[in-house]
Design a protein around this motif. Structure first.
Motif, mmCIF file in Angstrom:
data_model
loop_
_atom_site.group_PDB
_atom_site.id
_atom_site.type_symbol
_atom_site.label_atom_id
_atom_site.label_comp_id
_atom_site.label_asym_id
_atom_site.label_seq_id
_atom_site.Cartn_x
_atom_site.Cartn_y
_atom_site.Cartn_z
ATOM 1 N N UNK A 1 0.852 -1.199 0.000
ATOM 2 C CA UNK A 1 0.000 0.000 0.000
ATOM 3 C C UNK A 1 0.890 1.252 0.000
ATOM 4 N N UNK A 2 0.639 2.202 -0.900
ATOM 5 C CA UNK A 2 1.397 3.460 -0.850
ATOM 6 C C UNK A 2 1.084 4.209 0.451
ATOM 7 N N UNK A 3 2.129 4.635 1.156
ATOM 8 C CA UNK A 3 1.975 5.343 2.438
ATOM 9 C C UNK A 3 2.616 6.717 2.341
ATOM 10 N N UNK A 4 1.838 7.741 2.673
ATOM 11 C CA UNK A 4 2.371 9.102 2.735
ATOM 12 C C UNK A 4 2.639 9.423 4.200
ATOM 13 N N UNK A 5 3.905 9.654 4.533
ATOM 14 C CA UNK A 5 4.316 9.878 5.917
ATOM 15 C C UNK A 5 4.525 11.372 6.141
ATOM 16 N N UNK A 6 3.582 12.009 6.830
ATOM 17 C CA UNK A 6 3.649 13.460 7.039
ATOM 18 C C UNK A 6 4.914 13.857 7.797
ATOM 19 N N UNK A 7 5.311 13.061 8.789
ATOM 20 C CA UNK A 7 6.524 13.356 9.558
ATOM 21 C C UNK A 7 7.764 13.341 8.674
ATOM 22 N N UNK A 8 7.842 12.351 7.787
ATOM 23 C CA UNK A 8 8.997 12.247 6.885
ATOM 24 C C UNK A 8 9.050 13.453 5.948
ATOM 25 N N UNK A 9 7.874 13.917 5.508
ATOM 26 C CA UNK A 9 7.820 15.100 4.642
ATOM 27 C C UNK A 9 8.326 16.325 5.392
ATOM 28 N N UNK A 10 7.923 16.462 6.667
ATOM 29 C CA UNK A 10 8.388 17.594 7.480
ATOM 30 C C UNK A 10 9.913 17.551 7.621
ATOM 31 N N UNK A 11 10.467 16.364 7.851
ATOM 32 C CA UNK A 11 11.930 16.215 7.940
ATOM 33 C C UNK A 11 12.591 16.732 6.666
ATOM 34 N N UNK A 12 12.009 16.340 5.543
ATOM 35 C CA UNK A 12 12.563 16.750 4.239
ATOM 36 C C UNK A 12 12.461 18.272 4.070
ATOM 37 N N UNK A 13 11.317 18.828 4.460
ATOM 38 C CA UNK A 13 11.119 20.283 4.349
ATOM 39 C C UNK A 13 12.109 21.040 5.228
ATOM 40 N N UNK A 14 12.425 20.461 6.383
ATOM 41 C CA UNK A 14 13.351 21.098 7.330
ATOM 42 C C UNK A 14 14.802 21.040 6.828
ATOM 43 N N UNK A 15 14.996 20.287 5.756
ATOM 44 C CA UNK A 15 16.333 20.231 5.150
ATOM 45 C C UNK A 15 16.365 21.007 3.839
ATOM 46 N N UNK A 16 15.262 21.688 3.522
ATOM 47 C CA UNK A 16 15.234 22.391 2.240
ATOM 48 C C UNK A 16 14.211 23.504 2.164
ATOM 49 N N UNK A 17 13.068 23.178 1.575
ATOM 50 C CA UNK A 17 12.084 24.192 1.181
ATOM 51 C C UNK A 17 11.602 25.093 2.327
ATOM 52 N N UNK A 18 11.438 24.541 3.524
ATOM 53 C CA UNK A 18 10.857 25.324 4.626
ATOM 54 C C UNK A 18 11.892 26.151 5.395
ATOM 55 N N UNK A 19 13.188 25.919 5.132
ATOM 56 C CA UNK A 19 14.237 26.528 5.966
ATOM 57 C C UNK A 19 14.174 28.064 6.006
ATOM 58 N N UNK A 20 14.099 28.750 4.854
ATOM 59 C CA UNK A 20 14.095 30.222 4.922
ATOM 60 C C UNK A 20 12.916 30.780 5.716
ATOM 61 N N UNK A 21 11.715 30.224 5.513
ATOM 62 C CA UNK A 21 10.528 30.737 6.206
ATOM 63 C C UNK A 21 10.602 30.459 7.713
ATOM 64 N N UNK A 22 11.144 29.293 8.092
ATOM 65 C CA UNK A 22 11.276 28.970 9.517
ATOM 66 C C UNK A 22 12.289 29.901 10.170
ATOM 67 N N UNK A 23 13.403 30.153 9.500
ATOM 68 C CA UNK A 23 14.426 31.042 10.059
ATOM 69 C C UNK A 23 13.890 32.461 10.212
ATOM 70 N N UNK A 24 13.078 32.892 9.238
ATOM 71 C CA UNK A 24 12.501 34.245 9.310
ATOM 72 C C UNK A 24 11.536 34.366 10.492
ATOM 73 N N UNK A 25 10.758 33.313 10.727
ATOM 74 C CA UNK A 25 9.762 33.348 11.810
ATOM 75 C C UNK A 25 10.387 33.050 13.174
ATOM 76 N N UNK A 26 11.447 32.221 13.173
ATOM 77 C CA UNK A 26 12.085 31.812 14.432
ATOM 78 C C UNK A 26 13.605 31.936 14.274
ATOM 79 N N UNK A 27 14.133 33.149 14.376
ATOM 80 C CA UNK A 27 15.576 33.364 14.161
ATOM 81 C C UNK A 27 16.433 32.445 15.036
ATOM 82 N N UNK A 28 17.564 32.034 14.446
ATOM 83 C CA UNK A 28 18.545 31.175 15.142
ATOM 84 C C UNK A 28 18.051 29.755 15.410
#
Length: 199
Positions: free
Chosen positions: A26-53
């Motif tokens: 069965x294909x499984x979409x793992x939301x936690x795994x996606x968040x991990x991936x985002x935290x290593x790429x796409x989401x980084x600039x927005x997270x840093x802007x909202x939560x410096x350091x």
């Protein structure tokens, strides 16, 4: 295509159950795994802007970020406003690909499924559960876990009894892996006959 939502409180064995769904093809979409991936790429600039350091070497430092948002509902809402739309977009791509590939059943593995209203995007919900004593034992054996951290995580999660009440299927993960696997297989058999009820 039937969409099953898979959820369960911390330490209940949700990842193990997800693994058995995947093992059954069965294909499984793992939301936690996606968040991990985002935290290593796409989401980084927005997270840093909202939560410096809270980022380091181009990645989100989950420990630092956790300290900033755990126990702070306003901060958590700000973070969710960044991350949730990106996870949803990934989920939509996953569903489209699975449908195109002819999948009969897919699983959305989402820790805060009920809390985020994600159950409305599913045809049925599977809740993984175990006795509270076993849950506590499992969680406290994790590296870096403390009573305080566990209390804060549980405070964000709907009580297990309420999740079980709202579930279409409950997987009891208190036995061995073979028992959990057998329960997952039985759910997949039943899923073939489910009506679609997604919003």
């Amino acid at each position: 295509m039937i969409v099953l939502g898979l959820t369960g409180s911390i330490g209940m064995g949700k990842s193990t159950a997800a693994g058995f769904f995947a093992e059954a093809g069965v294909p499984v979409h793992d939301a936690d795994a996606v968040v991990h991936r985002l935290y290593e790429g796409e989401a980084v600039p927005a997270v840093e802007a909202a939560f410096p350091d809270t980022t380091h070497d181009g990645q989100v430092d989950r420990g630092r970020l956790g300290q900033r948002v755990l126990g702070d509902p306003a901060a958590l809402k700000r973070l969710e406003a960044i991350v949730h739309p990106l996870v949803r977009r990934d989920e939509e791509r996953f569903l489209a690909d699975a449908e195109a590939a002819g999948a009969a059943v897919v699983v959305l593995n989402i820790p805060l499924l009920f809390e985020s209203g994600g159950d409305r995007r599913c045809d049925a919900v599977v809740v993984v559960s175990a006795p509270a004593t076993m849950q506590r034992e499992r969680v406290m054996s994790r590296p870096g876990m403390t009573e305080e951290k566990l209390a804060r995580v549980l405070a964000q999660q709907m009580p297990d009894a309420e999740k079980r009440r709202r579930a279409d299927f409950v997987v009891d993960s208190s036995q061995d892996f073979d028992s959990t696997r057998a329960q997952v297989r039985a759910i997949l058999q039943a899923a073939k006959h489910l009506p679609r009820r997604r919003a």
